[in-house]
Each structure stands twice: as C-alpha cells, then as structure tokens.
Design an enzyme around this catalytic site. Structure first.
Site, PDB file in Angstrom:
ATOM      1  N   THR A 202       6.461  -1.963  11.225  1.00 31.44           N
ATOM      2  CA  THR A 202       5.804  -0.698  11.672  1.00 31.44           C
ATOM      3  C   THR A 202       4.292  -0.590  11.503  1.00 31.44           C
ATOM      4  O   THR A 202       3.539   0.335  11.381  1.00 31.44           O
ATOM      5  CB  THR A 202       6.235   0.712  11.005  1.00 31.44           C
ATOM      6  OG1 THR A 202       6.344   0.121   9.204  1.00 31.44           O
ATOM      7  CG2 THR A 202       7.716   0.751  10.989  1.00 31.44           C
TER       8      THR A 202
ATOM      9  N   ARG B  43       1.459  -3.585  12.867  1.00 35.45           N
ATOM     10  CA  ARG B  43       0.752  -3.865  13.999  1.00 35.45           C
ATOM     11  C   ARG B  43       1.385  -4.701  14.590  1.00 35.45           C
ATOM     12  O   ARG B  43       1.873  -5.843  13.808  1.00 35.45           O
ATOM     13  CB  ARG B  43      -0.811  -4.298  13.737  1.00 35.45           C
ATOM     14  CG  ARG B  43      -1.579  -3.042  13.517  1.00 35.45           C
ATOM     15  CD  ARG B  43      -1.698  -1.936  14.735  1.00 35.45           C
ATOM     16  NE  ARG B  43      -2.703  -0.922  14.387  1.00 35.45           N
ATOM     17  CZ  ARG B  43      -2.191   0.299  13.983  1.00 35.45           C
ATOM     18  NH1 ARG B  43      -0.776   0.755  13.697  1.00 35.45           N
ATOM     19  NH2 ARG B  43      -3.061   1.304  13.636  1.00 35.45           N
TER      20      ARG B  43
ATOM     21  N   GLU C 276       0.633  -3.744  23.304  1.00 38.27           N
ATOM     22  CA  GLU C 276       1.252  -2.541  23.688  1.00 38.27           C
ATOM     23  C   GLU C 276       0.366  -1.918  24.996  1.00 38.27           C
ATOM     24  O   GLU C 276      -0.802  -2.202  24.883  1.00 38.27           O
ATOM     25  CB  GLU C 276       0.880  -1.735  22.377  1.00 38.27           C
ATOM     26  CG  GLU C 276       2.045  -1.861  21.227  1.00 38.27           C
ATOM     27  CD  GLU C 276       1.630  -0.716  20.361  1.00 38.27           C
ATOM     28  OE1 GLU C 276       1.186   0.098  20.339  1.00 38.27           O
ATOM     29  OE2 GLU C 276       2.222  -1.286  19.069  1.00 38.27           O
TER      30      GLU C 276
ATOM     31  N   GLY D 181       0.837  -1.289   0.092  1.00 35.99           N
ATOM     32  CA  GLY D 181       0.016  -0.129  -0.085  1.00 35.99           C
ATOM     33  C   GLY D 181       0.764   1.148   0.025  1.00 35.99           C
ATOM     34  O   GLY D 181       2.085   1.121  -0.231  1.00 35.99           O
TER      35      GLY D 181
ATOM     36  N   ARG E 174      -2.103  -8.997  -1.138  1.00 34.06           N
ATOM     37  CA  ARG E 174      -3.321  -9.408  -1.710  1.00 34.06           C
ATOM     38  C   ARG E 174      -3.347  -8.638  -2.928  1.00 34.06           C
ATOM     39  O   ARG E 174      -4.033  -9.468  -3.917  1.00 34.06           O
ATOM     40  CB  ARG E 174      -4.298  -8.937  -0.784  1.00 34.06           C
ATOM     41  CG  ARG E 174      -4.797  -9.744   0.330  1.00 34.06           C
ATOM     42  CD  ARG E 174      -5.892  -9.399   1.353  1.00 34.06           C
ATOM     43  NE  ARG E 174      -5.888  -8.137   1.639  1.00 34.06           N
ATOM     44  CZ  ARG E 174      -6.755  -7.470   2.465  1.00 34.06           C
ATOM     45  NH1 ARG E 174      -7.852  -7.696   2.460  1.00 34.06           N
ATOM     46  NH2 ARG E 174      -6.438  -6.053   2.744  1.00 34.06           N
TER      47      ARG E 174
ATOM     48  N   HIS F  32       6.256   2.942  19.316  1.00 39.64           N
ATOM     49  CA  HIS F  32       4.980   3.169  18.098  1.00 39.64           C
ATOM     50  C   HIS F  32       4.934   4.550  17.822  1.00 39.64           C
ATOM     51  O   HIS F  32       3.815   5.445  18.342  1.00 39.64           O
ATOM     52  CB  HIS F  32       3.546   2.715  18.863  1.00 39.64           C
ATOM     53  CG  HIS F  32       2.463   2.638  17.844  1.00 39.64           C
ATOM     54  ND1 HIS F  32       1.465   1.572  18.094  1.00 39.64           N
ATOM     55  CD2 HIS F  32       2.312   3.170  16.496  1.00 39.64           C
ATOM     56  CE1 HIS F  32       0.891   1.774  16.903  1.00 39.64           C
ATOM     57  NE2 HIS F  32       1.291   2.670  16.075  1.00 39.64           N
TER      58      HIS F  32
ATOM     59  N   ILE G  98       2.323   3.029   2.224  1.00 37.56           N
ATOM     60  CA  ILE G  98       3.216   3.169   3.422  1.00 37.56           C
ATOM     61  C   ILE G  98       4.566   2.182   2.643  1.00 37.56           C
ATOM     62  O   ILE G  98       5.568   2.458   2.910  1.00 37.56           O
ATOM     63  CB  ILE G  98       2.708   2.996   4.752  1.00 37.56           C
ATOM     64  CG1 ILE G  98       1.960   3.938   5.165  1.00 37.56           C
ATOM     65  CG2 ILE G  98       4.405   3.001   5.652  1.00 37.56           C
ATOM     66  CD1 ILE G  98       1.487   3.622   6.583  1.00 37.56           C
TER      67      ILE G  98
ATOM     68  N   GLY H  43       5.588   5.796  14.696  1.00 39.67           N
ATOM     69  CA  GLY H  43       5.861   5.948  13.009  1.00 39.67           C
ATOM     70  C   GLY H  43       5.346   7.129  12.873  1.00 39.67           C
ATOM     71  O   GLY H  43       6.195   7.518  11.753  1.00 39.67           O
TER      72      GLY H  43
HETATM   73  C1  DGY Z   1      -1.784   4.305  12.641  1.00 38.80           C
HETATM   74  O1  DGY Z   1      -1.904   5.512  11.821  1.00 38.80           O
HETATM   75  O2  DGY Z   1      -2.175   3.368  12.311  1.00 38.80           O
HETATM   76  C2  DGY Z   1      -0.613   4.506  13.222  1.00 38.80           C
HETATM   77  O3  DGY Z   1      -0.310   3.326  13.996  1.00 38.80           O
HETATM   78  C3  DGY Z   1      -0.841   5.397  14.358  1.00 38.80           C
HETATM   79  O4  DGY Z   1       0.437   6.353  14.454  1.00 38.80           O
END
Ligand code: DGY
Length: 324
Positions: free
Chosen positions: A241, A243, A272, A155, A177, A290, A157, A292
C-alpha cells in the site's frame, strides 16, 4: 489576495478555507485534468494544491512562474514532487501525514485478509454464476493466528497496520532505516530485524516505506525485486500500500505465477493507472486502484491539511507539514 490553484476536485470544506482568504482557481470537472490543462492553470499561481497524480517537476515549476511560494500535496507520499527543484526555487513543499494513517492501515489489513483468505477469488466464484457448494477443501486460505507479519517501514502507517495484525493474533517483526517509536515497539512486542531476515521469516510482508528513487541514498526503488521475492517463503504473501515502484512488478508476476510466493495484495502499481497485464491474469493477487486513504473523512482531512499548509505559507508562517 494570493492566487491559489487547486489542480483537481477536493472536498468543499477545504475549498471554503482557501476561498475565505484567497482567489481560488478550483477544478470542478469530474474527470482529471490533462497535464497540459494543469500546466496552463498553474501559471501565475502563488500556491498550488496538488495530488499524487501531478508531477511537480522543473516543467511544472517553470509553468507556474517565479512568484510560486507553495506546493501543497494532498498525500503523505511526495515522490511526485521534485523537492530539490522546489528548494532551489524557494518553493515550500508540504504533505499530509497523520490524517490518513488509520484509513491506509485499514486498507493494508483488508488486503492481508483478502489475500490470505482468497476473498477476491471467492467473490469472483459467486459472481461468475457457475454452480458452487460448501466444501471441506474449497478455497482454503491461510489463518493469521500465530503467524508473523513483517512490516517494512515502521512509520505511522506501518505501526497502525502492525496494531491490526497484533489484534488478529500475529507476531510483529519490522525492518527500516530507523527504529520503531519506542512505545509502539513495546506495545507490539515488535522485533527489529534486517530485511533479509524479515523476508525469510514473515508469513505476510507489508510495505510501508516511502519511494526513494533509484540511485539516491537509501533508495527503495525495486526494494522487492526477484532476489527479495525468492528469499520469501513459498507460503508467504506480499502486501503493498506504499508505492508501486518499490516492487519490481515483472518479478512479482513471475513469483506469483511460479508459486515462489503464495499471493499478494496490491493497492499501488509501478506505472499507475497501468497494471502489469500478467497480474490481471492471476488469481492469487488482489488488485485495488490506489484507494488506501479513500474514505470521506480522510480525504476531507487530507485536503483540509493541504489547504491549511497553503494558508500558512501564504501568510508568511511556517508550513505545518514540510517535506524534504
Ligand atoms: C498518499 O497519501 O501518499 C496516498 O498514496 C494517496 O492516497
């Protein structure tokens, strides 16, 4: 005027947007509110602006009441939201894609560099105050030039991370996918492979897929389990980065401890803010809390998009970024 509850602190610019149109219950405390406090505050809300740390489930929706129209998550991920329960109750759920892409990719690639060049370990050496000196074989890591990054989840990111990797001279393969957007795939000369091939060939495996719960179609829960880790090269690195629950943390501890893989960089964890104690003991893993998307500009962009989603739904217009 509708009642909008913002569960945690968010940037003033986003609050100002909401306050210009509605009655806003904001959270000004420095500490995060407890679940109990959140459930009390959402009672009677027409819209709630939520964070990844808020569990939006039947209990939450029930506490809010049947007038609730929107749950606007300040995050691109929405595994904290029971989307089906929202749908059943006629509540619109939204997220914040796009605005955090570059910041999160920066963090992913920072982890790639930190893990492969052992920078966390190196910094700890200096901070320890113990004597150190330049040495031919001190703290040697892996160079990235000519290596392969495997992007799991191509995607926005994933693509942005692959772009950074390409600029560092890496080859790009990906699994997911759906195929990568054609233009990006061409620019990156990225090859689509299946996950087993990616795991067997990549020098760096970087996770960018959403968390899809166990049992659901296309579940990504423990996608990287003991078997997947054993399929990776013993010289390879795992970066997460996305989940925490996408990785079986106990299996990862074992793989790092036994040298089944060379190292890891993690910004997210299974439970977490708890971190598996085994990870804390290991030098070959970089651990971030967390962060990111944690830049001033990005957090303002995320909160503003969530606020605009709430305003749109309350105005009877379609949400800008609907989930589910
Ligand atoms: C998200 O946007 O999903 C991040 O993990 C939160 O910063």
């Amino acid at each position: 005027m509708a009642r909008v509850v913002v569960t945690h602190q968010i940037p003033q610019a986003a609050l100002a947007l909401l306050r210009a149109a509605h009655d806003v219950d904001s959270w000004e405390g420095q500490d995060a509110p407890s679940r109990e406090v959140v459930l009390r505050r959402v009672s009677g809300a027409d819209a709630v602006v939520t964070m990844v740390t808020d569990r939006v489930d039947q209990e939450f929706l029930g506490a809010a009441g049947s007038q609730l129209r929107a749950v606007c998550n300040v995050a691109v991920g929405y595994d904290n939201i029971d989307v089906a329960a929202c749908r059943e109750r006629g509540v619109v759920a939204t997220n914040t894609p796009g605005v955090l892409t570059e910041a999160t990719a920066d963090t992913a690639f920072a982890l790639v560099l930190m893990a492969t060049r052992r920078l966390g370990e190196a910094e700890r050496v200096v901070r320890s105050g113990k004597p150190w000196t330049w040495g031919m074989s001190v703290l040697l890591g892996m160079g990235l030039q000519g290596r392969t990054i495997g992007i799991v989840g191509p995607g926005q990111i994933g693509i942005a991370t692959a772009r950074r990797a390409k600029a560092f001279g890496m080859e790009v393969v990906y699994a997911g996918r759906s195929p990568m957007a054609a233009q990006a795939q061409a620019q990156l000369a990225a090859a689509r492979v299946d996950l087993p091939e990616l795991l067997a060939t990549a020098d760096v495996v970087s996770l960018h897929c959403p968390l899809i719960p166990a049992g659901a179609p296309d579940s990504t829960y423990h996608l990287i389990d003991a078997e997947a880790l054993s399929a990776m090269r013993d010289t390879a690195y795992l970066i997460n980065t996305a989940r925490g629950p996408v990785v079986d943390e106990a299996a990862l501890v074992e793989a790092l401890r036994t040298g089944q893989i060379a190292g890891a960089g993690l910004d997210v964890f299974e439970e977490e803010p708890r971190v598996h104690p085994g990870l804390l003991e290991l030098d070959n893993v970089v651990l971030l809390p967390h962060v990111g998307s944690a830049t001033v500009q990005t957090r303002e962009g995320m909160a503003t998009l969530a606020a605009r989603n709430a305003l749109a739904v309350l105005a009877g217009e379609g949400a800008l970024t609907l989930v589910g």
